[in-house]
Design an enzyme around this catalytic site. Structure first.
Site, PDB file in Angstrom:
ATOM      1  CE1 TYR A  26      -3.851  -2.285   0.533  1.00 24.35           C
ATOM      2  CE2 TYR A  26      -2.387  -3.374   2.088  1.00 24.35           C
ATOM      3  CZ  TYR A  26      -3.534  -3.366   1.326  1.00 24.35           C
ATOM      4  OH  TYR A  26      -4.354  -4.454   1.358  1.00 24.35           O
ATOM      5  CG  ASP A 255      -9.437 -15.918   6.073  1.00 23.99           C
ATOM      6  OD1 ASP A 255      -8.379 -16.422   6.503  1.00 23.99           O
ATOM      7  OD2 ASP A 255      -9.475 -14.902   5.345  1.00 23.99           O
ATOM      8  CE  LYS A 284      -1.501 -12.151   7.601  1.00 26.23           C
ATOM      9  NZ  LYS A 284      -2.861 -11.757   7.232  1.00 26.23           N
TER      10      LYS A 284
HETATM   11  C1  LIG Z   1      -3.426 -11.714   5.873  1.00 21.40           C
HETATM   12  C2  LIG Z   1      -4.760 -12.312   5.652  1.00 21.40           C
HETATM   13  C3  LIG Z   1      -5.145 -12.784   4.375  1.00 21.40           C
HETATM   14  C4  LIG Z   1      -4.278 -12.618   3.153  1.00 21.40           C
HETATM   15  O1  LIG Z   1      -3.076 -13.318   3.236  1.00 21.40           O
HETATM   16  P1  LIG Z   1      -1.837 -12.887   2.305  1.00 21.40           P
HETATM   17  O2  LIG Z   1      -0.789 -13.903   2.620  1.00 21.40           O
HETATM   18  O3  LIG Z   1      -1.470 -11.491   2.697  1.00 21.40           O
HETATM   19  O4  LIG Z   1      -2.298 -12.981   0.900  1.00 21.40           O
HETATM   20  C5  LIG Z   1      -6.389 -13.371   4.260  1.00 21.40           C
HETATM   21  N1  LIG Z   1      -7.208 -13.498   5.316  1.00 21.40           N
HETATM   22  C6  LIG Z   1      -6.868 -13.075   6.549  1.00 21.40           C
HETATM   23  C7  LIG Z   1      -7.815 -13.267   7.695  1.00 21.40           C
HETATM   24  C8  LIG Z   1      -5.640 -12.457   6.757  1.00 21.40           C
HETATM   25  O5  LIG Z   1      -5.326 -11.998   7.970  1.00 21.40           O
END
Ligand SMILES: *Cc1c(COP(=O)(O)O)cnc(C)c1O
Length: 433
Positions: A26, A255, A284
């Site tokens: 960003y 997610d 992550k």
């Molecule tokens: C960081 C994140 C993503 C995206 O992951 P990237 O590795 O940055 O593409 C998707 N969902 C959640 C909840 C996140 O915290």
């Protein structure tokens, strides 16, 4: 002088070339904000080019749960480099990937039995969305091609992921013409510890009932909404969402890219509500922050539905799928986490963060504070000037990167109480008038 150019004076050729050639997340290349050059890192500390050491409060965006330069993870990478760093995954398999998938199935909520390895969190979300769409196409219900998401959610920056991020703070306005339109329910209002109020799910309940014939899935971040506002909500909400999805024949995508691997005090945040989603996204912390890797897990029902349909297979396959180096480090990172009493450790971090947050309530600029697991949040009344405050944090010896009104920490799990007290004291010294 422009108010944002003095946050760190570019001195070295690296910093000059950084501004000349390199995009950051960003970031503007027309009006770049100088970045800090890290030359090495160890444990909870980042070392800058000028020798400054900073206590890391961010775990490099939720990832480095075991800290930096960890001997066990280093060794896993070195051992695997000596064997094979990468090999295509089409028609070929290898122990690091198979062992990782077996491990993920074993530790994630019941019923998630199949694993698709992806390259990054956003891709894992794309894969999850493609899975649920392909499932309903296979089932002869292609009109079930909409998603129901929550306001204040964050799911990544690629197009399908972006389409389910918060429509206000996400990029919907900018990309209005090209982002798919989905449904959004209000963000849950009942806090993590607050008594459940059924009214909190009323609008969601109405929406899923009204649109179930069009809905492929609900997608949400269980219990903790991360980059969309650092909000913690009642596990009862999640429990009710699971029940409503079942009632209305809608799949549930959880997610857990931010919450997975212990961050909230449970290995996976779905455990707070004792539910299993149909599809689960991980990323992550999966490699302990060593390299990019993500995974999308699904139930047998979903995988069978997809594979028994017209296409006969799931239509996805990234070049770097199942990268052996990343899988080896992921295996080592998960083993390392589970080999210790990680739950007591997260409880320790939570109680230290809670104690440390008390002092902030006396500040006029602070609206509220909260902590859950290894996440501490200070919500300000007004948005902070990031470039300015970042400089002050660095001067105070810590690495903290706020957004909007949120000054928050999600420190590595190896942080000692002393590290945490130092971290929070530094933040206090900056926020104090
Ligand atoms: C960081 C994140 C993503 C995206 O992951 P990237 O590795 O940055 O593409 C998707 N969902 C959640 C909840 C996140 O915290």
């Amino acid at each position: 002088m422009n108010s944002i150019t003095h946050s760190a004076e570019p001195q070295s050729q690296i910093l000059l070339n950084d501004q000349k050639y390199v995009w950051h997340p960003y970031s503007s290349l027309s009006n770049p904000i100088p970045a800090y050059e890290v030359v090495s890192a160890e444990g909870v500390k980042l070392r800058l080019a000028d020798g400054t050491e900073l206590i890391d409060g961010m775990s490099s965006w939720w990832c480095t749960i075991h800290g930096y330069n960890h001997p066990v993870l280093n060794d896993a990478a070195v051992q695997q480099i000596g064997k094979v760093s990468h090999v295509m995954f089409g028609g070929i398999t290898h122990a690091p990937a198979v062992n990782l998938c077996e491990k993920l199935v074993a530790i994630t909520p019941a019923g998630l039995d199949k694993v698709f390895l992806a390259d990054s969190g956003s891709v894992a979300v794309e894969v999850a969305i493609k899975m649920v769409f392909q499932y309903w196409i296979s089932k002869g219900q292609p009109e079930k091609n909409k998603l129901l998401s929550l306001r204040n959610g964050y799911h990544g920056d690629t197009f399908a992921a972006m389409s389910v991020c918060d429509p206000v703070t996400g990029m919907h306005h900018l990309f209005e013409q090209v982002v798919e339109k989905h449904y959004f329910a209000p963000a849950p209002q009942t806090g993590f510890d607050q008594p459940w109020d059924e009214q909190d799910i009323a609008e969601f309940s109405q929406m899923i009932s009204d649109h179930s014939h069009r809905l492929a899935a609900v997608i949400l971040e269980p219990v903790v909404q991360g980059a969309g506002g650092m909000r913690f909500y009642s596990p009862y909400y999640l429990k009710r969402v699971r029940e409503l999805c079942d009632k209305h024949n809608v799949l549930l995508i959880a997610d857990e890219i931010a919450t997975g691997f212990g961050r909230t005090g449970k290995l996976f945040a779905c455990e707070w509500a004792d539910i299993s989603p149909d599809v689960l996204c991980l990323g992550k912390a999966i490699t302990g922050g060593y390299m990019t890797l993500a995974a999308t897990l699904c139930t047998d029902k979903v995988s069978r539905g997809i594979c028994e349909g017209e296409a006969g297979c799931f239509m996805h396959g990234p070049t770097f799928m199942g990268n052996p180096l990343a899988c080896s480090v992921a295996n080592a990172s998960i083993d390392l986490l589970l080999s210790a009493d990680w739950q007591s450790n997260i409880q320790r971090i939570e109680s230290t963060l809670k104690q440390q947050l008390v002092q902030f309530s006396q500040l006029k600029s602070v609206a509220s504070t909260r902590a859950l697991g290894a996440i501490g949040v200070i919500e300000m009344h007004d948005p902070v000037n990031m470039a300015e405050i970042q400089k002050q944090f660095v001067e105070a010896g810590v690495w903290v990167r706020p957004f909007g009104k949120l000054v928050y920490v999600m420190p590595p799990f190896i942080s000692s109480d002393e590290n945490l007290i130092q971290l929070m004291a530094a933040i206090f010294s900056v926020l104090e008038p």
